[in-house]
Design a protein around this motif. Structure first.
Motif, PDB file in Angstrom:
ATOM      1  N   PRO B 241       0.819  -1.225   0.000  1.00 32.81           N
ATOM      2  CA  PRO B 241       0.000   0.000   0.000  1.00 32.81           C
ATOM      3  C   PRO B 241       0.851   1.272   0.000  1.00 32.81           C
ATOM      4  N   LEU B 242       1.973   1.257   0.733  1.00 32.16           N
ATOM      5  CA  LEU B 242       2.786   2.467   0.792  1.00 32.16           C
ATOM      6  C   LEU B 242       3.469   2.745  -0.542  1.00 32.16           C
ATOM      7  N   ALA B 243       3.735   1.677  -1.293  1.00 34.23           N
ATOM      8  CA  ALA B 243       4.471   1.852  -2.553  1.00 34.23           C
ATOM      9  C   ALA B 243       3.534   2.118  -3.720  1.00 34.23           C
ATOM     10  N   LYS B 244       2.273   2.407  -3.445  1.00 36.75           N
ATOM     11  CA  LYS B 244       1.288   2.518  -4.530  1.00 36.75           C
ATOM     12  C   LYS B 244       1.730   3.439  -5.667  1.00 36.75           C
ATOM     13  N   PRO B 245       2.249   4.642  -5.381  1.00 38.32           N
ATOM     14  CA  PRO B 245       2.657   5.497  -6.510  1.00 38.32           C
ATOM     15  C   PRO B 245       3.700   4.829  -7.399  1.00 38.32           C
ATOM     16  N   ALA B 246       4.689   4.176  -6.767  1.00 36.27           N
ATOM     17  CA  ALA B 246       5.735   3.519  -7.557  1.00 36.27           C
ATOM     18  C   ALA B 246       5.166   2.327  -8.322  1.00 36.27           C
ATOM     19  N   LEU B 247       4.220   1.623  -7.698  1.00 36.90           N
ATOM     20  CA  LEU B 247       3.607   0.479  -8.380  1.00 36.90           C
ATOM     21  C   LEU B 247       2.832   0.948  -9.611  1.00 36.90           C
ATOM     22  N   ILE B 248       2.158   2.081  -9.471  1.00 38.12           N
ATOM     23  CA  ILE B 248       1.418   2.606 -10.624  1.00 38.12           C
ATOM     24  C   ILE B 248       2.385   2.962 -11.749  1.00 38.12           C
ATOM     25  N   VAL B 249       3.526   3.555 -11.385  1.00 33.24           N
ATOM     26  CA  VAL B 249       4.520   3.890 -12.412  1.00 33.24           C
ATOM     27  C   VAL B 249       4.963   2.621 -13.144  1.00 33.24           C
ATOM     28  N   VAL B 250       5.265   1.575 -12.376  1.00 34.07           N
ATOM     29  CA  VAL B 250       5.682   0.315 -12.994  1.00 34.07           C
ATOM     30  C   VAL B 250       4.577  -0.211 -13.905  1.00 34.07           C
ATOM     31  N   PHE B 251       3.352  -0.164 -13.404  1.00 31.66           N
ATOM     32  CA  PHE B 251       2.225  -0.696 -14.167  1.00 31.66           C
ATOM     33  C   PHE B 251       2.074   0.025 -15.503  1.00 31.66           C
ATOM     34  N   ILE B 252       2.062   1.351 -15.484  1.00 38.68           N
ATOM     35  CA  ILE B 252       1.825   2.054 -16.753  1.00 38.68           C
ATOM     36  C   ILE B 252       3.035   1.951 -17.672  1.00 38.68           C
ATOM     37  N   PHE B 253       4.237   1.898 -17.117  1.00 36.42           N
ATOM     38  CA  PHE B 253       5.410   1.706 -17.980  1.00 36.42           C
ATOM     39  C   PHE B 253       5.311   0.374 -18.716  1.00 36.42           C
ATOM     40  N   GLU B 254       4.850  -0.656 -18.013  1.00 37.45           N
ATOM     41  CA  GLU B 254       4.800  -1.973 -18.639  1.00 37.45           C
ATOM     42  C   GLU B 254       3.635  -2.060 -19.637  1.00 37.45           C
ATOM     43  N   VAL B 255       2.503  -1.440 -19.301  1.00 42.53           N
ATOM     44  CA  VAL B 255       1.397  -1.399 -20.274  1.00 42.53           C
ATOM     45  C   VAL B 255       1.893  -0.719 -21.538  1.00 42.53           C
ATOM     46  N   GLN B 256       2.622   0.382 -21.366  1.00 42.01           N
ATOM     47  CA  GLN B 256       3.147   1.095 -22.519  1.00 42.01           C
ATOM     48  C   GLN B 256       4.134   0.227 -23.302  1.00 42.01           C
ATOM     49  N   ALA B 257       5.011  -0.464 -22.572  1.00 44.46           N
ATOM     50  CA  ALA B 257       6.001  -1.306 -23.254  1.00 44.46           C
ATOM     51  C   ALA B 257       5.305  -2.380 -24.085  1.00 44.46           C
ATOM     52  N   LYS B 258       4.254  -2.969 -23.529  1.00 45.21           N
ATOM     53  CA  LYS B 258       3.511  -4.005 -24.257  1.00 45.21           C
ATOM     54  C   LYS B 258       2.799  -3.399 -25.458  1.00 45.21           C
ATOM     55  N   TRP B 259       2.249  -2.206 -25.264  1.00 42.46           N
ATOM     56  CA  TRP B 259       1.507  -1.563 -26.336  1.00 42.46           C
ATOM     57  C   TRP B 259       2.445  -1.179 -27.482  1.00 42.46           C
ATOM     58  N   PHE B 260       3.715  -0.936 -27.168  1.00 45.13           N
ATOM     59  CA  PHE B 260       4.699  -0.518 -28.170  1.00 45.13           C
ATOM     60  C   PHE B 260       5.343  -1.699 -28.879  1.00 45.13           C
ATOM     61  N   ASP B 261       5.336  -2.865 -28.218  1.00 43.14           N
ATOM     62  CA  ASP B 261       6.197  -3.962 -28.656  1.00 43.14           C
ATOM     63  C   ASP B 261       5.706  -4.580 -29.962  1.00 43.14           C
ATOM     64  N   LEU B 262       6.542  -4.488 -30.965  1.00 40.40           N
ATOM     65  CA  LEU B 262       6.236  -5.166 -32.229  1.00 40.40           C
ATOM     66  C   LEU B 262       7.040  -6.458 -32.343  1.00 40.40           C
ATOM     67  N   MET B 263       8.282  -6.431 -31.845  1.00 45.18           N
ATOM     68  CA  MET B 263       9.190  -7.537 -32.155  1.00 45.18           C
ATOM     69  C   MET B 263       8.714  -8.859 -31.565  1.00 45.18           C
ATOM     70  N   THR B 264       8.292  -8.859 -30.294  1.00 48.52           N
ATOM     71  CA  THR B 264       7.888 -10.123 -29.675  1.00 48.52           C
ATOM     72  C   THR B 264       6.699 -10.761 -30.392  1.00 48.52           C
ATOM     73  N   PRO B 265       5.601 -10.016 -30.609  1.00 54.46           N
ATOM     74  CA  PRO B 265       4.511 -10.650 -31.360  1.00 54.46           C
ATOM     75  C   PRO B 265       4.926 -11.048 -32.771  1.00 54.46           C
ATOM     76  N   LEU B 266       5.839 -10.292 -33.358  1.00 53.62           N
ATOM     77  CA  LEU B 266       6.327 -10.638 -34.700  1.00 53.62           C
ATOM     78  C   LEU B 266       7.027 -11.998 -34.667  1.00 53.62           C
ATOM     79  N   ILE B 267       7.830 -12.213 -33.630  1.00 51.00           N
ATOM     80  CA  ILE B 267       8.562 -13.476 -33.521  1.00 51.00           C
ATOM     81  C   ILE B 267       7.608 -14.641 -33.269  1.00 51.00           C
ATOM     82  N   TYR B 268       6.672 -14.441 -32.339  1.00 54.08           N
ATOM     83  CA  TYR B 268       5.901 -15.595 -31.877  1.00 54.08           C
ATOM     84  C   TYR B 268       4.567 -15.763 -32.596  1.00 54.08           C
TER      85      TYR B 268
END
Lengths: 325, 336
Positions: B241-268
């Motif tokens: 609970p105390l780390a919520k702001p940092a957890l949100i940062v991690v969450f949105i960074f990873e959502v963004q990374a997935k939304w950007f990723d072309l290479m992995t879906p291209l490979i698999y």
């Protein structure tokens, strides 16, 4: 206190023994339990594949081996000597270096200029920061599409604008000399992330340093070079390293715009062949996985060398508060 | 091993040089006062407005081009001369991007669930590992942490090929008749390789979260221990609970990374059933089949409409979480 005194009298257990006794603590095993996810991932997805990749780079692993029609055989260092003969390796390395050299300083200077203006205009800065940041959350595939459309030689809006001021625009997306500049200009659009880092650094520079410098008679340029630059040099250094590593691995924008299934028959411009794209094509289009592994290791070595040079070269230029240098 | 120290931000970064009192009192997120006379302010504003127009223009171009019929896409008019609505759901409408056997809706759904599931998993696993490194003292801790930082330097290209071969192997085991065929089919040509790696945490997020956990006063944890919490419930009740702001940062960074990723879906996923694709791969496929390479007339209005569909959700996410995007990047930088 009693225990401290006792330890002083009789020499305590050796360092090694004390270290080993750590394994008897319940806390230690709880800690290990907590990091199990990372350890598993490290073994399965990082360390294991690294070793395997190195081993693969000395084999002939290709489509026939993958399909089970042929045996995997060691080919010694053949893959690596082939790297030297492969004209495309040279081309793609050149392309990647040129692209990186065009984008990294450009992005850094542009981002710093934007950030310096933003810290000087007060509250409206928040709105502009949002505007400049938006391209950075635009997916790279979309940026690939934008390169093809905005920079289209005949009908693209960039050339229309150039025409308007009387310059005949080049055929950005087909002329080998202009493909990389088009990619670089488009990547400047994504300057927002770097700018946000510089903004934070600039806001953290204590105001009294500027006041002191001004009192000593330093003009704006002098203040910039003797106060601003040294104070934000850690941020500059950080982005320099990160942007360079990203530039050397650039893939998606150029691949989207110039390579792929639809262009298989059509011309695939060599001028857009970035090194990462060439690895990808060797590995997953031609399935020369042994050769592609050797290529990947060459990239790794290049990145290490470039980063090391950057670290050594910047050693005297980066100023960390609280340290002597 | 980290790429330099993270850029300094906020009052904590001011270190040796003692800040003057008003600076301490001032909220860190405030902007500095404008400097210089009105003329300089006017010039700055003019520059910023001009550049803003340039930065916004590609978005405007995309949206307006997507509302034009195929032959007018490149007239570059901001307001379309002829309106054509491409976002129709009718399967028969050749102008609609949800028709034409293009499962755009499906791709959006895939990208969303893979992004959110992956982000959620990497958030939890990274937090668990990061907490361990921040709270406990145990043998080999520093060595292991250095190893985590070192892996951030490794280009994905190096591990990409063996990882593919591993998934290929797992695919053989979980196929019908394989050793593990009681499991669902996991392997290449499925969506599992896109999110399963998120179970194991990610070096960058572990580093980011560890720094955050180190900033939480240790007393809070000790108090929980005295209350009789186990280590895990302390992590769940206090640390998360105390780390919520940092957890949100991690969450949105990873959502963004997935939304950007072309290479992995291209490979698999490239070459498999199009209903498995994520949005970037879908858009790339559309570009390949409707662009100049597809043969015949390029149908840019469809490609452009697909691009708008790809760009928009990220802008929505940004609108909601802007503070976390900006602060996360400002304090921690971001991986390349």
């Amino acid at each position: 206190l009693a225990s401290v005194a006792a330890r002083e009298r009789a020499p305590g257990p050796s360092r090694a023994r004390r270290w080993l006794s750590g394994f008897r603590e319940r806390e230690t095993w709880t800690a290990y339990l907590f990091i199990v996810p990372w350890v598993v991932g490290f073994v399965l997805l990082t360390a294991g594949p690294m070793v395997w990749s190195l081993a693969l780079s000395f084999t002939n692993y290709n489509l026939e081996v993958l399909a089970g029609f042929a045996e995997r055989e060691s080919v010694g260092t053949d893959n690596y000597s082939q790297l030297l003969d492969d004209q495309r390796i040279r081309t793609s390395l050149e392309n990647t270096f040129i692209y990186t050299v065009m984008t990294v300083p450009g992005k850094m200077v542009f981002a710093l200029a934007l950030a310096m203006i933003l810290v000087r205009i007060g509250h409206a800065a928040g709105l502009f920061r949002t505007v400049f940041y938006l391209p950075d959350i635009t997916p790279p595939v979309a940026i690939g599409v934008l390169i093809l459309t905005l920079f289209n030689g005949q009908v693209g809006v960039v050339n229309r604008a150039l025409e308007f001021i009387g310059i005949p625009g080049p055929f950005w997306t087909t002329d080998p000399d202009w493909i990389k500049p088009a990619l670089a200009i488009m990547s400047l659009w994504g300057v927002g992330g770097t700018m946000v880092i510089y903004l934070a650094a600039l806001k953290a520079v204590p105001q009294h340093l500027y006041e002191a410098a001004a009192m000593d008679g330093a003009g704006p340029w002098r203040r910039f070079f003797t106060v601003t630059l040294p104070m934000i040099s850690p941020a500059l250094f950080f982005t320099f390293i990160v942007l360079t590593i990203a530039g050397l691995q650039t893939f998606t924008e150029a691949y989207t715009a110039f390579f792929g299934a639809g262009t298989a028959g059509a011309e695939q411009p060599e001028a857009a062949l970035m090194y990462a794209i060439y690895i990808f094509r060797q590995a997953f289009e031609f399935f020369n996985m042994g050769y592609a592994s050797a290529m990947a290791w060459l990239l790794f070595v290049i990145i290490m060398i470039v980063t090391a040079i950057q670290f050594i070269g910047s050693r005297r230029l980066v100023f960390y508060q609280g340290s002597q240098r | 091993m980290t790429a330099g120290a993270p850029p300094q931000a906020g009052p904590a970064g001011t270190g040796a040089a003692a800040p003057s009192i008003p600076q301490i009192l001032r909220a860190p997120r405030r902007w500095p006062r404008p400097t210089g006379g009105w003329l300089r302010q006017a010039i700055f504003l003019a520059i910023l407005v001009g550049l803003s127009a340039l930065f916004i223009y590609p978005f405007v171009w995309l949206v307006s081009a997507s509302l034009k019929p195929a032959n007018e896409v490149f007239d570059n008019a901001i307001v379309p001369n002829t309106f054509s609505w491409p976002y129709d759901k009718q399967q028969t409408d050749p102008r609609g991007i949800f028709g034409l056997d293009l499962p755009f809706a499906r791709w959006i759904f895939n990208s969303l669930w893979i992004g959110f599931l992956g982000a959620f998993l990497t958030m939890l696993s990274s937090a668990l590992v990061a907490f361990s490194f921040a709270y406990f003292r145990f043998p080999l801790r520093n060595l292991l942490f250095a190893l985590i930082l070192a892996t951030m330097m490794l280009p994905t290209m190096v591990t990409m090929i063996p990882t593919y071969l591993i998934w290929n192997e797992v695919g053989k085991w979980t196929m019908e008749g394989g050793a593990l065929d009681f499991l669902p089919h996991i392997g290449t040509r499925t969506q599992y390789p896109l999110w399963v790696p998120n179970l194991f945490g990610s070096a960058f997020y572990i580093f980011l979260l560890r720094q955050f956990f180190l900033g939480i006063p240790r007393d809070l944890f000790e108090a929980a221990r005295i209350d009789g919490d186990s280590y895990f419930s302390m992590f769940r009740r206090i640390a998360l609970p105390l780390a919520k702001p940092a957890l949100i940062v991690v969450f949105i960074f990873e959502v963004q990374a997935k939304w950007f990723d072309l290479m992995t879906p291209l490979i698999y996923l490239a070459g498999t059933d199009a209903s498995l694709f994520t949005l970037p791969l879908g858009l790339k496929t559309v570009l390949d089949s409707f662009g100049l390479g597809g043969g015949g007339e390029a149908e840019w209005h469809i490609i452009v409409a697909g691009t708008v569909i790809t760009v928009l959700p990220m802008i929505l996410l940004f609108a909601i979480f802007q503070r976390y995007f900006v602060e996360g990047i400002a304090t921690q930088g971001r991986k390349g």
